[in-house]
Design a protein around this motif. Structure first.
Motif, short mmCIF file in Angstrom:
data_model
loop_
_atom_site.label_atom_id
_atom_site.label_comp_id
_atom_site.label_asym_id
_atom_site.label_seq_id
_atom_site.Cartn_x
_atom_site.Cartn_y
_atom_site.Cartn_z
N ILE A 31 -53.03 -46.91 32.53
CA ILE A 31 -53.45 -48.30 32.55
C ILE A 31 -52.40 -49.12 33.29
CG2 ILE A 31 -53.92 -50.36 31.12
CD1 ILE A 31 -56.08 -48.23 30.87
N LEU A 61 -51.25 -52.96 33.73
CA LEU A 61 -51.34 -54.36 33.30
C LEU A 61 -50.66 -55.20 34.35
CD1 LEU A 61 -50.38 -54.58 29.50
CD2 LEU A 61 -52.64 -54.59 30.52
N THR A 116 -47.15 -50.08 33.91
CA THR A 116 -48.04 -48.92 33.98
C THR A 116 -47.60 -47.89 32.95
OG1 THR A 116 -48.25 -49.27 36.35
CG2 THR A 116 -49.02 -47.17 35.50
N GLU A 156 -52.71 -45.14 28.21
CA GLU A 156 -53.51 -46.13 27.49
C GLU A 156 -53.00 -46.38 26.07
OE1 GLU A 156 -58.18 -47.27 26.71
OE2 GLU A 156 -57.70 -45.27 27.47
N ILE A 160 -49.95 -48.64 26.16
CA ILE A 160 -50.31 -50.02 26.52
C ILE A 160 -50.95 -50.72 25.32
CG2 ILE A 160 -51.83 -51.44 27.97
CD1 ILE A 160 -49.36 -50.36 29.47
N GLU A 161 -51.82 -50.04 24.62
CA GLU A 161 -52.47 -50.63 23.44
C GLU A 161 -51.43 -51.02 22.39
OE1 GLU A 161 -55.61 -51.63 23.02
OE2 GLU A 161 -55.97 -51.00 25.08
N LYS A 186 -49.72 -54.48 23.42
CA LYS A 186 -50.55 -55.68 23.59
C LYS A 186 -50.33 -56.73 22.50
CE LYS A 186 -54.53 -54.03 26.18
NZ LYS A 186 -55.98 -53.78 26.01
N THR A 201 -54.29 -59.06 33.46
CA THR A 201 -55.41 -58.22 33.88
C THR A 201 -55.07 -56.78 33.54
OG1 THR A 201 -54.58 -57.88 36.14
CG2 THR A 201 -56.02 -59.79 35.76
N GLU A 202 -56.11 -55.98 33.37
CA GLU A 202 -55.93 -54.59 32.97
C GLU A 202 -56.94 -53.72 33.72
OE1 GLU A 202 -56.72 -52.03 28.89
OE2 GLU A 202 -56.14 -54.13 28.71
N GLU A 203 -56.46 -52.59 34.22
CA GLU A 203 -57.37 -51.66 34.89
C GLU A 203 -56.87 -50.24 34.76
OE1 GLU A 203 -56.81 -51.84 39.46
OE2 GLU A 203 -56.18 -53.81 38.71
N LYS A 204 -57.82 -49.30 34.81
CA LYS A 204 -57.45 -47.89 34.82
C LYS A 204 -57.00 -47.52 36.22
CE LYS A 204 -60.11 -46.22 31.01
NZ LYS A 204 -60.80 -45.11 30.41
#
Length: 113
Positions: free
Chosen positions: A8, A10, A75, A78, A81-82, A85, A98-101
């Motif tokens: 992920i 961010l 980076t 997942e 990152i969780e 948060k 923003t968040e993306e795989k």
């Protein structure tokens, strides 16, 4: 050696003047991420940008801003990152995340330089 994985990314958009506990917010966030064991973070200082209030912040000598855009890229896997948060929710009062795989390609030569 080359390894690939999914992670992920961010992106945290804040202002350079934002502070938390007496220090720049970007410094506090990066130190917190390191303490939490996050794989990596990088801070970028923008030369121009605008946000929700549509005020242009720039390094132009004619309109020198004291609040330039700051971007923190983070980076990691997942689950990591969780985990961070909720901590970000505590310290960021204005800004954007923003968040993306992403696919990570990690190169490691196993040589110490």
């Amino acid at each position: 050696m080359k390894r690939e994985s999914t992670a992920i990314l961010l992106r945290i958009y804040i202002g350079e003047s934002y502070r938390y506990k007496g220090k720049p917010l970007y410094t506090y966030i990066v130190e917190m991420l390191k303490a939490e064991g996050i794989a990596g973070a990088t801070v970028f200082r923008g030369i121009m940008g605008f946000g929700k209030r549509s005020l242009i912040h720039t390094t132009s000598i004619l309109r020198l801003s004291t609040d330039l855009p700051i971007l923190i890229e983070v980076t990691d896997l997942e689950e990591n990152i969780e985990k961070i948060k909720p901590k970000l929710d505590e310290v960021i009062t204005q800004g954007l995340i923003t968040e993306e795989k992403v696919k990570i390609v990690f190169y490691d030569s196993n040589k110490s330089e």
